[in-house]
Design a protein around this motif. Structure first.
Motif, mmCIF file in Angstrom:
data_model
loop_
_atom_site.group_PDB
_atom_site.id
_atom_site.type_symbol
_atom_site.label_atom_id
_atom_site.label_comp_id
_atom_site.label_asym_id
_atom_site.label_seq_id
_atom_site.Cartn_x
_atom_site.Cartn_y
_atom_site.Cartn_z
ATOM 1 N N LEU A 5 5.966 5.325 -34.317
ATOM 2 C CA LEU A 5 5.804 4.770 -32.971
ATOM 3 C C LEU A 5 5.072 5.747 -32.049
ATOM 4 O O LEU A 5 4.300 5.328 -31.191
ATOM 5 N N THR A 6 5.312 7.030 -32.233
ATOM 6 C CA THR A 6 4.617 8.029 -31.420
ATOM 7 C C THR A 6 3.116 7.966 -31.657
ATOM 8 O O THR A 6 2.322 8.131 -30.731
ATOM 9 N N ILE A 7 2.736 7.707 -32.889
ATOM 10 C CA ILE A 7 1.308 7.593 -33.205
ATOM 11 C C ILE A 7 0.739 6.269 -32.702
ATOM 12 O O ILE A 7 -0.394 6.199 -32.248
ATOM 13 N N LEU A 8 1.542 5.200 -32.766
ATOM 14 C CA LEU A 8 1.053 3.875 -32.374
ATOM 15 C C LEU A 8 1.020 3.669 -30.863
ATOM 16 O O LEU A 8 0.229 2.863 -30.372
ATOM 17 N N VAL A 18 -3.103 -2.697 -29.425
ATOM 18 C CA VAL A 18 -3.613 -2.705 -30.799
ATOM 19 C C VAL A 18 -2.544 -2.136 -31.740
ATOM 20 O O VAL A 18 -2.363 -2.625 -32.856
ATOM 21 N N GLY A 19 -1.828 -1.117 -31.300
ATOM 22 C CA GLY A 19 -0.801 -0.503 -32.124
ATOM 23 C C GLY A 19 0.441 -1.354 -32.280
ATOM 24 O O GLY A 19 1.160 -1.229 -33.280
ATOM 25 N N ILE A 20 0.698 -2.231 -31.327
ATOM 26 C CA ILE A 20 1.903 -3.065 -31.360
ATOM 27 C C ILE A 20 1.910 -3.963 -32.596
ATOM 28 O O ILE A 20 2.968 -4.208 -33.180
ATOM 29 N N ARG A 21 0.757 -4.418 -33.035
ATOM 30 C CA ARG A 21 0.736 -5.339 -34.180
ATOM 31 C C ARG A 21 1.170 -4.669 -35.480
ATOM 32 O O ARG A 21 1.479 -5.338 -36.450
ATOM 33 N N TYR A 22 1.195 -3.343 -35.512
ATOM 34 C CA TYR A 22 1.625 -2.622 -36.706
ATOM 35 C C TYR A 22 3.121 -2.325 -36.714
ATOM 36 O O TYR A 22 3.667 -1.920 -37.735
ATOM 37 N N VAL A 23 3.789 -2.533 -35.591
ATOM 38 C CA VAL A 23 5.206 -2.191 -35.485
ATOM 39 C C VAL A 23 6.048 -3.054 -36.419
ATOM 40 O O VAL A 23 6.906 -2.543 -37.149
ATOM 41 N N VAL A 24 5.825 -4.345 -36.433
ATOM 42 C CA VAL A 24 6.640 -5.237 -37.270
ATOM 43 C C VAL A 24 6.438 -4.938 -38.760
ATOM 44 O O VAL A 24 7.422 -4.794 -39.494
ATOM 45 N N PRO A 25 5.194 -4.809 -39.259
ATOM 46 C CA PRO A 25 5.051 -4.466 -40.680
ATOM 47 C C PRO A 25 5.687 -3.120 -41.035
ATOM 48 O O PRO A 25 6.296 -2.984 -42.106
#
Length: 125
Positions: free
Chosen positions: A12-15, A21-28
């Protein structure tokens, strides 16, 4: 197991700087961490069932794959423990320094003091 506590935070610190744009990677990433913890859970259940009197990675690898694999598992455990202690101490001191910013110049000394204390506690008779 403890690395599962630090991994999602690091991801999360990186996203966060990526914004939306980074939020879409949180769920996966969340599902990947849940899948990994599920695999670890079932692996531990199998190991406990097969070795009810205790059996860590070294014992399981040595008995099933030979002494070379047991030594490799033992070496991997030692490296894992070393990294686990390093990450735990740095995270704890990082949290302390963020709560008390005046301690920032003493970060390394604080880390070393905690390391010495942990060493003494683990080496006592």
């Amino acid at each position: 197991m403890s690395s599962a506590a630090y991994g999602p935070e690091a991801a999360l610190t990186i996203l966060l700087p990526l914004g939306l744009v980074g939020i879409r990677y949180v769920v996966p990433l969340t599902f990947a961490v849940i899948a990994l913890l599920t695999i670890v859970y079932f692996s531990y259940r199998q190991t406990i069932a097969a070795y009810p009197n205790g059996g860590g990675s070294y014992t399981v690898a040595r008995e099933n794959l030979g002494s070379g694999a047991g030594l490799l598992a033992g070496a991997a455990l030692m490296i894992d423990y070393l990294l686990n202690v390093a990450v735990g101490i740095s995270a704890g001191i990082g949290a302390l320094v963020s709560a008390v910013p005046s301690l920032l110049p003493h970060t390394l000394a604080l880390c070393l003091v905690v390391l010495v204390l942990l060493t003494v506690v683990n080496l006592r008779e």
